[in-house]
Design an enzyme around this catalytic site. Structure first.
Site, PDB file in Angstrom:
ATOM      1  N   ALA A 101      -5.191 -17.425  17.183  1.00  0.00           N
ATOM      2  CA  ALA A 101      -4.493 -18.194  18.201  1.00  0.00           C
ATOM      3  C   ALA A 101      -5.504 -19.166  18.790  1.00  0.00           C
ATOM      4  O   ALA A 101      -6.712 -18.939  18.728  1.00  0.00           O
ATOM      5  CB  ALA A 101      -3.946 -17.260  19.270  1.00  0.00           C
ATOM      6  N   GLY A 131      -4.726 -14.080  15.286  1.00  0.00           N
ATOM      7  CA  GLY A 131      -3.378 -14.536  14.948  1.00  0.00           C
ATOM      8  C   GLY A 131      -3.246 -14.956  13.487  1.00  0.00           C
ATOM      9  O   GLY A 131      -2.151 -14.904  12.923  1.00  0.00           O
ATOM     10  N   GLU A 183      -2.667 -11.839  11.717  1.00  0.00           N
ATOM     11  CA  GLU A 183      -1.332 -11.380  12.129  1.00  0.00           C
ATOM     12  C   GLU A 183      -0.230 -12.197  11.447  1.00  0.00           C
ATOM     13  O   GLU A 183       0.809 -11.659  11.074  1.00  0.00           O
ATOM     14  CB  GLU A 183      -1.219 -11.443  13.652  1.00  0.00           C
ATOM     15  CG  GLU A 183      -2.147 -10.431  14.328  1.00  0.00           C
ATOM     16  CD  GLU A 183      -2.310 -10.661  15.818  1.00  0.00           C
ATOM     17  OE1 GLU A 183      -2.790 -11.750  16.207  1.00  0.00           O
ATOM     18  OE2 GLU A 183      -1.944  -9.780  16.606  1.00  0.00           O
ATOM     19  N   GLU A 199     -10.069 -10.079  18.681  1.00  0.00           N
ATOM     20  CA  GLU A 199      -9.659 -10.309  20.072  1.00  0.00           C
ATOM     21  C   GLU A 199     -10.471  -9.505  21.075  1.00  0.00           C
ATOM     22  O   GLU A 199     -10.670  -9.932  22.215  1.00  0.00           O
ATOM     23  CB  GLU A 199      -8.160  -9.982  20.243  1.00  0.00           C
ATOM     24  CG  GLU A 199      -7.215 -10.962  19.558  1.00  0.00           C
ATOM     25  CD  GLU A 199      -6.900 -10.615  18.116  1.00  0.00           C
ATOM     26  OE1 GLU A 199      -7.613  -9.764  17.510  1.00  0.00           O
ATOM     27  OE2 GLU A 199      -5.940 -11.199  17.577  1.00  0.00           O
TER      28      GLU A 199
END
Ligand code: CAA
Length: 258
Positions: free
Chosen positions: A66, A109, A112, A132
């Protein structure tokens, strides 16, 4: 061939291609990219001339996570009110099989997003991880849930709690990726897998994906019930009659969508 800001899209035969394209940020997933990918994937999904979707990045990065710069100043309330990662659920819900072709970094992300796809093909250069924890947060696009289901508790706990990256070989060994290929062959291999899926009967492909998805979410008894109810109606398709007749006649089947 597309008007998106952060991705490139292309149709090759019956396969829709989505290439993440924010090279300046290693394809970090900002809100614009999320909306672009969700729009492209749902548009391909609504088109019966598309039988498989490939999502890929660059040689250096599938996606490095992200967008940290976009998130840095947000409050908890902002994250809730923006539903910051919510739209990804629509990507995960497309009925068309999605293949992630991963080269380079698939972190946070990015890992993911790969795990929202049905098949992950990795270049030997791929690096997966959920870093993260190094940022003072935790995975927010499904990492704790999908990684655990893919690789089991032991490996998921180590990766999520330490932020360690793992290479392609380790990712294949532990079940996160279906196959590792030479980086130079990645897109060709992904194209072959996608073409193969796209040549099958679309109703059976939708049913197979739905049944596999159900297996991730239900008990064995529930899943077997789901499978039986997904299996039976396929006998009302012309493709089932064609597929079985072709077997009997010792020839290749010619499915309606091919
Ligand atoms: N967000 C925003 N920008 C990013 C980014 C990210 N996730 N990852 C890389 N970039 C940017 C860098 O800031 C840099 O931009 P500038 O040149 O403007 O500084 C550019 O991409 C190139 O990156 P690096 O210079 O860092 O490249 P490198 O080769 O030295 O390192 C890397 C590569 C190890 C992947 C490193 O970029 C990195 O650690 N990235 C962050 C990885 C990460 O923490 N991901 C998780 C994000 S949080 C998340 O994903 C939450 C969730 O669960 C959804």
């Amino acid at each position: 061939t597309s008007n998106y800001e952060t991705i490139l899209t292309e149709t090759r035969g019956r396969v829709g291609w989505i290439t993440l394209n924010r090279p300046e940020a290693l394809n970090a997933l900002n809100a614009q990219l999320m909306h672009d990918v969700v729009h492209a994937a749902t548009t391909f999904d609504a088109n019966p001339a598309i039988g498989a979707i490939v999502v890929t990045g660059s040689e250096r990065a599938f996606a490095a996570g992200a967008d940290i710069k976009e998130m840095e100043s947000k409050s908890g309330l902002d994250m809730i009110m923006d539903d910051h990662f919510g739209p990804w659920a629509r990507f995960a819900a497309v009925r068309t099989p999605v293949i992630a072709a991963v080269s380079g970094y698939a972190l946070g992300g990015g890992c993911e997003l790969a795990m929202m796809c049905d098949i992950v093909l990795a270049a030997d250069t791929a690096k997966f991880g959920q870093p993260e924890i190094n940022l003072g947060v935790i995975p927010g696009m499904g990492g704790t849930q999908r990684l655990l289901r893919a690789v089991g508790y032991a490996k998921a706990a180590e990766l999520v709690l330490t932020g360690r990256m793992m290479g392609a070989e380790e990712a294949e060994r532990c079940g996160l990726v279906s196959r590792v290929v030479a980086a130079s062959d990645l897109l060709e291999e992904a194209g072959k897998v996608a073409d193969t899926i796209a040549s099958k009967s679309l109703p059976s492909v939708y049913a197979a994906k739905a049944a596999l998805d159900a297996a991730m979410e239900t008990s064995l008894a529930e899943g077997l019930r789901f499978e039986r109810h997904a299996f039976a109606p396929l006998f009302d398709t012309a493709d089932q009659k064609e597929g079985m007749a072709a077997f009997r006649e010792k020839r290749a089947p010619n499915f309606g969508n091919a």
